[in-house]
Design a protein around this motif. Structure first.
Motif, PDB file in Angstrom:
ATOM      1  N   VAL A 110       0.865  -1.182   0.000  1.00  0.00           N
ATOM      2  CA  VAL A 110       0.000   0.000   0.000  1.00  0.00           C
ATOM      3  C   VAL A 110       0.895   1.223   0.000  1.00  0.00           C
ATOM      4  O   VAL A 110       2.071   1.150   0.371  1.00  0.00           O
ATOM      5  N   SER A 111       0.347   2.343  -0.418  1.00  0.00           N
ATOM      6  CA  SER A 111       1.169   3.549  -0.491  1.00  0.00           C
ATOM      7  C   SER A 111       0.802   4.576   0.575  1.00  0.00           C
ATOM      8  O   SER A 111       1.672   5.275   1.092  1.00  0.00           O
ATOM      9  N   ALA A 112      -0.492   4.681   0.938  1.00  0.00           N
ATOM     10  CA  ALA A 112      -0.919   5.712   1.883  1.00  0.00           C
ATOM     11  C   ALA A 112      -1.468   5.145   3.186  1.00  0.00           C
ATOM     12  O   ALA A 112      -1.653   5.866   4.148  1.00  0.00           O
ATOM     13  N   SER A 113      -1.720   3.859   3.216  1.00  0.00           N
ATOM     14  CA  SER A 113      -2.360   3.250   4.375  1.00  0.00           C
ATOM     15  C   SER A 113      -1.439   3.206   5.582  1.00  0.00           C
ATOM     16  O   SER A 113      -0.215   3.126   5.455  1.00  0.00           O
ATOM     17  N   PHE A 114      -2.055   3.229   6.767  1.00  0.00           N
ATOM     18  CA  PHE A 114      -1.301   3.040   8.000  1.00  0.00           C
ATOM     19  C   PHE A 114      -0.619   1.666   8.040  1.00  0.00           C
ATOM     20  O   PHE A 114       0.345   1.470   8.763  1.00  0.00           O
ATOM     21  N   LYS A 115      -1.114   0.707   7.257  1.00  0.00           N
ATOM     22  CA  LYS A 115      -0.555  -0.647   7.266  1.00  0.00           C
ATOM     23  C   LYS A 115       0.908  -0.687   6.828  1.00  0.00           C
ATOM     24  O   LYS A 115       1.611  -1.654   7.098  1.00  0.00           O
ATOM     25  N   LYS A 116       1.359   0.340   6.155  1.00  0.00           N
ATOM     26  CA  LYS A 116       2.735   0.325   5.666  1.00  0.00           C
ATOM     27  C   LYS A 116       3.752   0.665   6.764  1.00  0.00           C
ATOM     28  O   LYS A 116       4.957   0.513   6.554  1.00  0.00           O
ATOM     29  N   LEU A 117       3.295   1.107   7.938  1.00  0.00           N
ATOM     30  CA  LEU A 117       4.181   1.548   9.009  1.00  0.00           C
ATOM     31  C   LEU A 117       4.396   0.440  10.037  1.00  0.00           C
ATOM     32  O   LEU A 117       3.441  -0.128  10.579  1.00  0.00           O
ATOM     33  N   ILE A 118       5.670   0.147  10.331  1.00  0.00           N
ATOM     34  CA  ILE A 118       5.977  -0.900  11.308  1.00  0.00           C
ATOM     35  C   ILE A 118       5.381  -0.567  12.676  1.00  0.00           C
ATOM     36  O   ILE A 118       4.871  -1.451  13.371  1.00  0.00           O
ATOM     37  N   SER A 119       5.416   0.698  13.063  1.00  0.00           N
ATOM     38  CA  SER A 119       4.879   1.058  14.377  1.00  0.00           C
ATOM     39  C   SER A 119       3.399   0.733  14.468  1.00  0.00           C
ATOM     40  O   SER A 119       2.924   0.215  15.494  1.00  0.00           O
TER      41      SER A 119
ATOM     42  N   VAL B 188     -17.526  -8.788  18.410  1.00  0.00           N
ATOM     43  CA  VAL B 188     -16.712  -7.683  18.918  1.00  0.00           C
ATOM     44  C   VAL B 188     -16.081  -6.977  17.726  1.00  0.00           C
ATOM     45  O   VAL B 188     -15.442  -7.607  16.888  1.00  0.00           O
ATOM     46  N   SER B 189     -16.257  -5.681  17.633  1.00  0.00           N
ATOM     47  CA  SER B 189     -15.637  -4.912  16.554  1.00  0.00           C
ATOM     48  C   SER B 189     -15.115  -3.596  17.122  1.00  0.00           C
ATOM     49  O   SER B 189     -15.680  -3.055  18.076  1.00  0.00           O
ATOM     50  N   TYR B 190     -14.010  -3.124  16.535  1.00  0.00           N
ATOM     51  CA  TYR B 190     -13.464  -1.846  16.992  1.00  0.00           C
ATOM     52  C   TYR B 190     -12.758  -1.146  15.844  1.00  0.00           C
ATOM     53  O   TYR B 190     -12.203  -1.786  14.941  1.00  0.00           O
ATOM     54  N   THR B 191     -12.824   0.171  15.880  1.00  0.00           N
ATOM     55  CA  THR B 191     -12.152   1.022  14.901  1.00  0.00           C
ATOM     56  C   THR B 191     -11.211   1.939  15.661  1.00  0.00           C
ATOM     57  O   THR B 191     -11.626   2.631  16.595  1.00  0.00           O
ATOM     58  N   LEU B 192      -9.941   1.911  15.272  1.00  0.00           N
ATOM     59  CA  LEU B 192      -8.913   2.644  16.010  1.00  0.00           C
ATOM     60  C   LEU B 192      -8.146   3.570  15.065  1.00  0.00           C
ATOM     61  O   LEU B 192      -7.893   3.227  13.909  1.00  0.00           O
ATOM     62  N   ARG B 193      -7.773   4.731  15.574  1.00  0.00           N
ATOM     63  CA  ARG B 193      -6.949   5.670  14.809  1.00  0.00           C
ATOM     64  C   ARG B 193      -5.580   5.726  15.487  1.00  0.00           C
ATOM     65  O   ARG B 193      -5.400   6.326  16.534  1.00  0.00           O
ATOM     66  N   TYR B 194      -4.608   5.011  14.871  1.00  0.00           N
ATOM     67  CA  TYR B 194      -3.262   4.958  15.433  1.00  0.00           C
ATOM     68  C   TYR B 194      -2.481   6.222  15.079  1.00  0.00           C
ATOM     69  O   TYR B 194      -2.758   6.894  14.079  1.00  0.00           O
ATOM     70  N   ASP B 195      -1.495   6.512  15.899  1.00  0.00           N
ATOM     71  CA  ASP B 195      -0.575   7.595  15.587  1.00  0.00           C
ATOM     72  C   ASP B 195       0.334   7.145  14.452  1.00  0.00           C
ATOM     73  O   ASP B 195       0.687   5.969  14.353  1.00  0.00           O
ATOM     74  N   GLY B 196       0.710   8.061  13.585  1.00  0.00           N
ATOM     75  CA  GLY B 196       1.558   7.726  12.449  1.00  0.00           C
ATOM     76  C   GLY B 196       3.030   7.930  12.754  1.00  0.00           C
ATOM     77  O   GLY B 196       3.446   8.133  13.893  1.00  0.00           O
ATOM     78  N   THR B 197       3.856   7.875  11.709  1.00  0.00           N
ATOM     79  CA  THR B 197       5.306   8.035  11.812  1.00  0.00           C
ATOM     80  C   THR B 197       5.773   9.079  10.802  1.00  0.00           C
ATOM     81  O   THR B 197       5.348   9.051   9.644  1.00  0.00           O
ATOM     82  N   VAL B 198       6.632   9.975  11.233  1.00  0.00           N
ATOM     83  CA  VAL B 198       7.182  10.977  10.312  1.00  0.00           C
ATOM     84  C   VAL B 198       8.293  10.317   9.494  1.00  0.00           C
ATOM     85  O   VAL B 198       9.404  10.110   9.979  1.00  0.00           O
ATOM     86  N   ARG B 199       7.986   9.967   8.269  1.00  0.00           N
ATOM     87  CA  ARG B 199       8.965   9.396   7.354  1.00  0.00           C
ATOM     88  C   ARG B 199       9.552  10.429   6.399  1.00  0.00           C
ATOM     89  O   ARG B 199      10.667  10.270   5.900  1.00  0.00           O
ATOM     90  N   GLN B 200       8.784  11.444   6.112  1.00  0.00           N
ATOM     91  CA  GLN B 200       9.237  12.465   5.169  1.00  0.00           C
ATOM     92  C   GLN B 200       8.933  13.847   5.737  1.00  0.00           C
ATOM     93  O   GLN B 200       7.899  14.049   6.390  1.00  0.00           O
TER      94      GLN B 200
END
Length: 611
Positions: free
Chosen positions: A505-514, A590-602
């Motif tokens: 993925v290019s913009a998704s949070f899934k691309k971040l290891i954190s 059980v379902s949940y939606t979470l907004r994780y903090d991102g990472t400054v890569r650029q």
């Protein structure tokens, strides 16, 4: 005193006291995110199941390692050593072997029962007859000759076959022996050792299976104290048993009996049971020889009052079976790591370039919701590394690839300056970070192991390839994390330059290891709690789960894992726990939606001059 209550009333008058109800129970702390699992070649370690290794028992459990020149798979030994000394609490190791690996029994026996008679002529012993050859003699025993008539100097040598003394040759006849005066000829009851594929059928004292499978073998030590009966020494069934490695380092020590016996607490002292209570890595069986004879090299003390201890040579009881691993070998070992009861929070590749092993570890990561970090070949150019990664067709946020064109000194000194992967080192730093939990039990997993604060702590590093900005861009586009030199205020460092997962993925949070780490941690916590409310009444389970999720997500937000989101109406999380619409009787959703903090890569910096 008599109790003031009963636990259960019938129809009688009385007071019933119910058992204590514990509502204070909470999930216990889990340290698995400070532990990594690995499939690796080693010179020591169990081959039938994974085992734990820490930095204090590293050499004892895995051996001293071997040169990478002998096998590229030996790089994993360095990876584990580095990781355990740079933040990882433990490693869960599955040793890699082929089906040709063979574990044999070490059998310990004692030669005894021989009856020898001397013939004397003109003061000289001329012959020694074998009246009874005895049994259990694997090697020729020492022949001791003494006489009450004053004879001295006679020596003899025994010949052994099929465990018995078949003949005794007189080497020196001596002088002063008197016919008709008692001349004693005794075969010393030597403690014997042998290696066999199965438990021997001949009489033996005990057999030992050492399941930690040392390539360099073991030696066995045996001793029995003097035992008196009627003031005279008699054979003793109580023994002290020691196992030492090829370097003489004590591995195990046991005190027990060769016959069924209990101590003052009615606990079995049979050596088999003593060993079983102390370790699962050694199995001992007892045979028909149930005592150490008085006339033995392991009985009592010598003239200097030191214990007589029988010491075997180094027994090479295990054959590794070569390095010709097949895909089936990798599958078997990965499945053992998957199904172990030992917990681990990361999976390490150990620097392997074996495509079949990496592919199976990728699948293990997906199956177990566990982060897997692996190394691409650091000797490759960026373009070639991209091609290497492409062969795996990975699209998973659980998998993280590293390219490290760095040579450095081997911390174990087994090699010179070598090209080493860095993914396990990255795991070690993550484990060290995860140990720093706050009051709510959250580690700073929103901080990726990358950049200036997490340098590669190796000596003698030399970078063998300097990628261009375009090549770094290509690496990032293909989800490869470069480990290279970077300049900072105050000096340069070799660092993990990026923190990307292999999610395509290019913009998704899934691309971040954190995010991958925080997300998989949350999922593991929730599913583990779910097992705790299974089989509870539906409404009880719903209430408990709601309460648990509320505390969990609020703790995650206060710890910086979660941040408010416009898509969630300014909230950082939403969740629901309800009976399933189609199966409200026995299924809870059980379902949940979470907004994780991102990472400054650029970072894009602009400056405008104003008039």
């Amino acid at each position: 005193m008599s109790a003031n209550f009963v636990r259960q009333l019938g129809f009688q008058s009385g007071v019933q006291l119910n058992a204590l109800q514990d509502n204070s129970d909470a999930p216990s702390a889990d340290f698995s995110d400070q532990v990594f699992g690995i499939v690796m070649r080693a010179t020591r370690g169990r081959i039938d199941r994974p085992f734990k290794v820490n930095r204090n028992n590293f050499t004892k459990k895995l051996g001293r390692g071997e040169s990478i020149r002998a096998s590229a798979l030996n790089e994993a030994h360095i990876h584990v050593f580095e990781a355990l000394n740079n933040g990882a609490y433990e490693a869960v190791v599955q040793r890699l072997v082929t089906p040709s690996a063979a574990l044999s029994y070490i059998s310990i026996s004692v030669g005894s029962g021989a009856v020898l008679t001397a013939t004397v002529a003109a003061g000289v012993i001329t012959a020694i007859a074998v009246t009874n050859g005895g049994s259990g003699y694997l090697t020729a025993p020492t022949i001791k000759i003494s006489s009450t008539g004053g004879g001295v100097g006679a020596t003899a040598t025994a010949t052994v076959a099929a465990g018995a003394i078949t003949s005794v040759a007189v080497n020196t006849g001596g002088t002063g022996y008197v016919a008709g005066v008692t001349t004693s000829v005794v075969a010393v009851a030597n403690i014997e050792a042998a290696v066999s594929a199965t438990i021997p059928v001949t009489p033996y004292m005990l057999t030992i299976q050492h399941l930690e499978c040392f390539n360099d073998g073991l030696s066995v030590e045996l001793h029995a104290d003097q035992k008196l009966s009627g003031g005279l020494p008699v054979a003793n069934s109580l023994i002290n048993l020691k196992l030492r490695d090829a370097n003489g380092v004590l591995q195990y020590e046991f005190d027990g009996s060769l016959v069924a016996l209990t101590d003052d607490q009615s606990q079995s002292q049979l050596i088999t049971d003593v060993v079983e209570r102390n370790t699962t890595n050694v199995v001992v069986t007892v045979g028909a020889q149930t005592s150490v004879p008085v006339n033995s090299n392991a009985y009592g003390r010598d003239a200097n009052n030191n214990n007589l201890v029988a010491v075997t040579p180094i027994m090479n009881y295990f054959t590794e079976g070569g390095f010709g691993y097949t895909t089936a070998d990798y599958v078997r070992c990965v499945n053992l790591l998957k199904n172990t009861e030992l917990n681990y929070g990361y999976i390490a590749s150990g620097g392997t370039q074996a495509a079949a092993l990496i592919s199976n570890l990728v699948q293990l990561a997906k199956d177990t919701n566990t982060q897997f970090r692996f190394d691409l070949d650091g000797s490759l150019s960026p373009a070639a590394a991209i091609t290497q990664l492409a062969q795996y067709s990975i699209d998973s946020h659980y998998v993280h690839a590293f390219w490290s064109p760095l040579r450095s000194n081997d911390p174990l000194g087994l090699n010179g300056k070598v090209l080493l992967g860095t993914s396990t080192f990255n795991i070690a730093l993550a484990c060290l970070r995860n140990a720093q939990t706050n009051a709510k039990g959250f580690a700073p997993k929103n901080t990726p192991i990358a950049g200036k604060n997490f340098p590669l702590n190796r000596t003698g590093i030399v970078q063998t390839y300097n990628p261009t900005e375009q090549e770094l861009s290509d690496l990032a586009a293909n989800k490869i994390n470069a480990v290279i030199y970077q300049s900072y205020n105050g000096g340069g460092k070799y660092v993990f330059n990026d923190s990307l997962t292999c999610a395509q993925v290019s913009a998704s949070f899934k691309k971040l290891i954190s995010v991958a780490e925080m997300s998989s941690s949350i999922d593991n916590i929730v599913t583990m709690f779910g097992k705790e409310v299974l089989q509870l009444p539906m409404q009880t389970a719903i209430k408990k789960t709601n309460d648990f999720l509320k505390a969990l997500f609020e703790g995650a937000q206060s710890s910086g894992w979660l941040v408010p989101s416009d898509a969630l109406g300014g909230l950082a999380f939403q969740y629901s726990v309800v009976p399933n619409a189609a199966r409200p009787v026995d299924r809870m959703d059980v379902s949940y939606t979470l907004r994780y903090d991102g990472t400054v890569r650029q970072i894009v910096v602009s400056q405008t001059l104003s008039k």
